[in-house]
Design a protein around this motif. Structure first.
Motif, PDB file in Angstrom:
ATOM      1  N   GLU A 118       8.458  15.516  26.130  1.00 31.85           N
ATOM      2  CA  GLU A 118       8.965  15.729  25.122  1.00 31.85           C
ATOM      3  C   GLU A 118       7.953  17.121  24.484  1.00 31.85           C
ATOM      4  OE1 GLU A 118      11.583  15.058  21.095  1.00 31.85           O
ATOM      5  OE2 GLU A 118      10.681  12.820  22.977  1.00 31.85           O
ATOM      6  N   ILE A 119       7.104  16.106  24.330  1.00 26.86           N
ATOM      7  CA  ILE A 119       5.475  17.158  23.485  1.00 26.86           C
ATOM      8  C   ILE A 119       5.591  18.790  24.055  1.00 26.86           C
ATOM      9  CG2 ILE A 119       3.203  17.435  22.716  1.00 26.86           C
ATOM     10  CD1 ILE A 119       3.709  14.511  22.025  1.00 26.86           C
ATOM     11  N   ILE A 120       5.751  18.605  25.610  1.00 22.20           N
ATOM     12  CA  ILE A 120       4.589  19.800  26.588  1.00 22.20           C
ATOM     13  C   ILE A 120       6.385  21.031  26.726  1.00 22.20           C
ATOM     14  CG2 ILE A 120       4.457  20.455  28.760  1.00 22.20           C
ATOM     15  CD1 ILE A 120       2.802  18.107  29.003  1.00 22.20           C
ATOM     16  N   THR A 121       7.257  19.726  26.437  1.00 24.24           N
ATOM     17  CA  THR A 121       8.950  20.689  26.459  1.00 24.24           C
ATOM     18  C   THR A 121       9.123  21.572  25.462  1.00 24.24           C
ATOM     19  OG1 THR A 121       9.712  19.361  28.528  1.00 24.24           O
ATOM     20  CG2 THR A 121      11.083  21.452  27.322  1.00 24.24           C
ATOM     21  N   GLU A 122       8.187  21.010  24.705  1.00 26.42           N
ATOM     22  CA  GLU A 122       8.845  21.562  23.039  1.00 26.42           C
ATOM     23  C   GLU A 122       7.574  22.723  22.894  1.00 26.42           C
ATOM     24  OE1 GLU A 122       9.169  19.276  20.362  1.00 26.42           O
ATOM     25  OE2 GLU A 122      10.739  17.690  20.007  1.00 26.42           O
ATOM     26  N   ALA A 123       6.531  22.510  23.759  1.00 28.57           N
ATOM     27  CA  ALA A 123       5.197  23.687  23.496  1.00 28.57           C
ATOM     28  C   ALA A 123       5.739  24.874  24.295  1.00 28.57           C
ATOM     29  CB  ALA A 123       4.496  23.115  23.864  1.00 28.57           C
ATOM     30  N   GLY A 124       6.643  25.206  25.233  1.00 27.63           N
ATOM     31  CA  GLY A 124       6.641  26.125  25.798  1.00 27.63           C
ATOM     32  C   GLY A 124       5.290  26.990  26.926  1.00 27.63           C
ATOM     33  N   GLU A 125       6.030  26.986  28.231  1.00 28.50           N
ATOM     34  CA  GLU A 125       4.955  27.480  29.279  1.00 28.50           C
ATOM     35  C   GLU A 125       3.753  28.887  28.306  1.00 28.50           C
ATOM     36  OE1 GLU A 125       7.695  30.178  31.711  1.00 28.50           O
ATOM     37  OE2 GLU A 125       8.722  28.422  32.150  1.00 28.50           O
ATOM     38  N   TYR A 130      -2.867  25.020  28.354  1.00 28.67           N
ATOM     39  CA  TYR A 130      -3.809  24.494  27.537  1.00 28.67           C
ATOM     40  C   TYR A 130      -4.285  23.744  27.294  1.00 28.67           C
ATOM     41  CZ  TYR A 130      -3.790  29.901  27.969  1.00 28.67           C
ATOM     42  OH  TYR A 130      -4.087  31.610  28.120  1.00 28.67           O
ATOM     43  N   TYR A 131      -2.932  22.883  27.079  1.00 28.73           N
ATOM     44  CA  TYR A 131      -2.978  21.387  26.307  1.00 28.73           C
ATOM     45  C   TYR A 131      -4.048  20.436  27.317  1.00 28.73           C
ATOM     46  CZ  TYR A 131       0.662  22.381  23.002  1.00 28.73           C
ATOM     47  OH  TYR A 131       1.580  22.588  21.891  1.00 28.73           O
ATOM     48  N   GLU A 132      -4.610  19.898  26.646  1.00 28.93           N
ATOM     49  CA  GLU A 132      -5.740  18.946  27.424  1.00 28.93           C
ATOM     50  C   GLU A 132      -5.680  17.281  26.885  1.00 28.93           C
ATOM     51  OE1 GLU A 132     -10.069  20.111  25.457  1.00 28.93           O
ATOM     52  OE2 GLU A 132      -8.825  21.705  27.319  1.00 28.93           O
ATOM     53  N   VAL A 148      -3.649  14.334  21.998  1.00 25.73           N
ATOM     54  CA  VAL A 148      -3.348  15.226  23.204  1.00 25.73           C
ATOM     55  C   VAL A 148      -3.646  16.713  22.171  1.00 25.73           C
ATOM     56  CG1 VAL A 148      -1.092  17.461  23.919  1.00 25.73           C
ATOM     57  CG2 VAL A 148      -1.612  14.254  24.313  1.00 25.73           C
ATOM     58  N   LEU A 149      -4.614  18.034  22.393  1.00 29.46           N
ATOM     59  CA  LEU A 149      -4.831  18.853  21.316  1.00 29.46           C
ATOM     60  C   LEU A 149      -5.128  20.502  22.149  1.00 29.46           C
ATOM     61  CD1 LEU A 149      -8.153  19.609  22.485  1.00 29.46           C
ATOM     62  CD2 LEU A 149      -8.174  17.361  21.766  1.00 29.46           C
ATOM     63  N   ASP A 150      -4.615  21.518  21.514  1.00 24.76           N
ATOM     64  CA  ASP A 150      -4.584  22.292  21.970  1.00 24.76           C
ATOM     65  C   ASP A 150      -6.210  23.220  22.486  1.00 24.76           C
ATOM     66  OD1 ASP A 150      -4.868  25.400  22.957  1.00 24.76           O
ATOM     67  OD2 ASP A 150      -2.967  25.870  21.471  1.00 24.76           O
ATOM     68  N   GLY A 151      -6.195  23.628  23.774  1.00 21.49           N
ATOM     69  CA  GLY A 151      -7.695  23.343  24.369  1.00 21.49           C
ATOM     70  C   GLY A 151      -8.605  24.870  23.333  1.00 21.49           C
ATOM     71  N   ARG A 152      -7.456  25.610  23.260  1.00 17.43           N
ATOM     72  CA  ARG A 152      -7.965  27.318  22.943  1.00 17.43           C
ATOM     73  C   ARG A 152      -8.544  26.998  21.210  1.00 17.43           C
ATOM     74  NH1 ARG A 152      -2.375  29.537  23.680  1.00 17.43           N
ATOM     75  NH2 ARG A 152      -1.888  28.277  22.699  1.00 17.43           N
ATOM     76  N   THR A 153      -8.085  26.319  20.591  1.00 19.29           N
ATOM     77  CA  THR A 153      -8.401  25.918  19.224  1.00 19.29           C
ATOM     78  C   THR A 153      -8.440  24.789  18.580  1.00 19.29           C
ATOM     79  OG1 THR A 153      -5.841  25.415  18.777  1.00 19.29           O
ATOM     80  CG2 THR A 153      -6.110  27.610  18.300  1.00 19.29           C
TER      81      THR A 153
END
Length: 206
Positions: A118-125, A130-132, A148-153
């Protein structure tokens, strides 16, 4: 006239006329024709080589940059879920997982997979690649399992925890839950519970 004088005279005339000898016109024509034939043969040979040589396109010869394959959302769900499973099992440790493994696989893992999907689907393609999952575990009695965090930021998207609850007359329960960035990690979202025993459970990762 003596024979030798006659021979000498012939030789002298031959030497004198040799330098001013003019070839007949047909020789010049033949030479010109030979040059034309040779030129035509050369041109035909070049055309033949051009025909036999593979035709190349300047654009086609340019080396195109390597394009990474486009991975599906399902791939990232599976990858992050597998990492999360490993973190949860490591967090609990062999002493605890040996006793509650069946309940853990039946009641906790499927729900955790649903939450991650659900978290990944809401995030968008665009953001999902970049999620890790963090690999920093807290032993002892700390609640944190993984984030679960955004690897870029390095911005946290969700935090997954397990808490030890003791209920009078029942004993100890393991409460699995998560917190979300979108509500500033304030709300407690339940995943499920596993009963341990009336005795105190070992420390995490023991």
């Amino acid at each position: 006239m003596n024979l030798w004088i006659r021979k000498a005279f012939v030789v002298l005339i031959t030497i004198m006329t040799l330098g001013i000898y003019i070839p007949p016109a047909y020789a010049e024509i033949e030479t010109a024709e030979n040059k034309e034939v040779a030129s035509k043969d050369h041109a035909d040979h070049e055309n033949l080589e051009n025909e036999e040589a593979p035709k190349t396109n300047v654009v086609d010869d340019e080396i195109s940059p390597f394009e990474e394959p486009v991975l599906s959302t399902e791939y990232y769900v599976h990858t992050i879920t597998e990492q999360a499973k490993g973190q949860m099992v490591t967090k609990m440790g062999p002493k605890i997982i040996d006793k509650v493994e069946a309940d853990f696989e039946r009641d906790i893992l499927p729900k955790m997979e649903e939450v991650i999907e659900e978290i990944i689907t809401e995030a968008g393609e665009e953001d999902v690649p970049y999620y890790e999952v963090t690999e920093e575990l807290t032993p002892g009695y700390g609640e944190k399992i993984f984030t679960v965090l955004d690897g870029r930021t390095k911005e946290e998207i969700a935090r997954f925890d397990v808490r030890r609850d003791i209920r009078p007359g029942e004993g100890y329960w393991f409460n699995f839950h998560y917190h979300l960035n979108k509500d500033s990690f304030e709300e407690h979202h339940s995943i499920g519970e596993i009963y341990w025993d009336k005795n105190t459970p070992p420390k995490w990762m023991s």
